[in-house]
Design an enzyme around this catalytic site. Structure first.
Site, PDB file in Angstrom:
ATOM      1  N   GLU A 120       0.826  -1.226   0.000  1.00  0.00           N
ATOM      2  CA  GLU A 120       0.000   0.000   0.000  1.00  0.00           C
ATOM      3  C   GLU A 120       0.856   1.270   0.000  1.00  0.00           C
ATOM      4  OE1 GLU A 120      -3.146  -0.366   2.929  1.00  0.00           O
ATOM      5  OE2 GLU A 120      -4.100  -1.947   1.748  1.00  0.00           O
ATOM      6  N   GLU A 220      -4.977  -8.793   0.359  1.00  0.00           N
ATOM      7  CA  GLU A 220      -5.539  -8.718   1.705  1.00  0.00           C
ATOM      8  C   GLU A 220      -7.032  -8.499   1.558  1.00  0.00           C
ATOM      9  OE1 GLU A 220      -4.012  -5.425   3.975  1.00  0.00           O
ATOM     10  OE2 GLU A 220      -2.011  -6.273   4.165  1.00  0.00           O
TER      11      GLU A 220
END
Ligand SMILES: *[C@@H]1O[C@H](CO)[C@@H](O)[C@H](O)[C@H]1NC(C)=O
Ligand SMILES: *[C@@H]1O[C@H](CO)[C@@H](O)[C@H](O)[C@H]1NC(C)=O
Length: 300
Positions: A120, A220
């Protein structure tokens, strides 16, 4: 297995695709925040073997807590594979993780499924796609012969932020998508999750000009079992069980690969802040408790 996403989503019911793989995100700390050793990872893998079909995990920073040194022999002893992460956000962690990969990845070639540079980092705005790509390429040169890519939020792949990465010759991309952090009620969580993934994977396929040039995983996803409500998303064991069964197992049954966030609760973690600034609890995302007991059915 990696036929066109559009095709798969259009033929949900009659799809004959082989099932995808289930994996788990795995932390490198014990419940008290101290670093896991090889024995801890072996116990983690034994619990995952006994209670799930997963034989793969992902980690986030190859040098932190000496994780590569400890997780790879544990994986070898128990028949697991690992996607090793590099944390490129600081020059120091990048250099340490790179050195750990050079030292341990070639010794455990069969256990290293792939390497991801960044988690991220585009979502947080730490790097542009081009900046991240140069770090991915540096790792690729340092440890040749491994699948390499990155992990980021689904919308960074969908909105063009990651186009330089997609076009830059990466082998694998992990897209994270949390209906929970989008404040979705459990009744809409699976639909919203599928929609996010469809958009992200579809954009990757369009930009790479191929349905399967880049291996795609959900990097995720998950649902917390305790903590505060986030928008319409309500934490509970029953909602997490529903999301696991419908969202996670649903995608896997259609042939997609999914890393669930995460294997075990991490009670040492500080509170996290969500997209809208709300402070939230990140300690109850485990499919299992800290003492490695499944909280709900975690076999697809
Ligand atoms: C990592 O391993 C080295 C060598 O075994 C040791 O000196 C060091 O303390 C370890 N670091 C952590 C954070 O466990
Ligand atoms: C439900 O999810 C869809 C995406 O599939 C989204 O477009 C819609 O806005 C969501 N509904 C609500 C009430 O947020």
């Amino acid at each position: 297995m990696r036929s066109s996403l559009a095709l798969i989503f259009a033929s949900v019911i009659s799809s004959a695709a082989a099932a995808g793989s289930l994996g788990f995100a795995l932390g490198d700390k014990r419940s008290d925040g101290s670093c896991k050793g090889q024995d801890d990872y072996e116990a983690d893998f034994k619990a995952l073997s006994a209670q799930t079909d997963a034989r793969i995990v992902r980690t986030y920073a190859a040098a932190e807590c000496n994780s590569s040194m400890n997780v790879l022999p544990a994986a070898k002893a128990t028949g697991f594979q690992v996607v090793l992460g590099v944390w490129p956000d600081s020059d120091e962690s990048f250099a340490l993780d790179k050195a750990a990969l050079i030292k341990y990845a070639p010794k455990y070639k069969d256990q290293v499924y792939a390497i991801t540079v960044g988690s991220e980092s585009m979502y947080r705005g730490t790097f542009t796609g081009t900046e991240l790509l140069s770090r991915i390429q540096e790792i690729k040169k340092a440890v040749p012969g491994f699948k390499i890519g990155t992990a980021d939020s689904w919308n960074k792949f969908q909105d063009g932020t990651a186009d330089a990465v997609i076009k830059g010759g990466v082998d694998i991309i992990l897209c994270n998508a949390f209906s929970y952090w989008q404040g979705q009620a459990i009744s809409n969580a699976t639909g919203s999750f599928f929609d996010d993934i469809k958009q992200a994977f579809g954009h990757i396929q369009a930009i790479s000009g191929s349905n399967d040039a880049i291996e795609m995983w959900v990097g995720e996803t998950g649902w917390t079992t305790a903590g505060n409500k986030y928008g319409d998303a309500v934490p509970s064991v029953s909602n997490a069980a529903t999301f696991f069964k419908q969202g996670v197992c649903g995608l896997i049954e259609w042939g997609f690969n999914v890393f669930f966030f995460e294997a075990f609760d991490e009670p040492w973690k500080p509170v996290a802040t969500g997209q809208d600034g709300t402070v939230a609890d990140e300690t109850h995302w485990g499919a299992m408790t800290v003492d490695r007991k499944a909280k709900y059915a975690i076999k697809c």
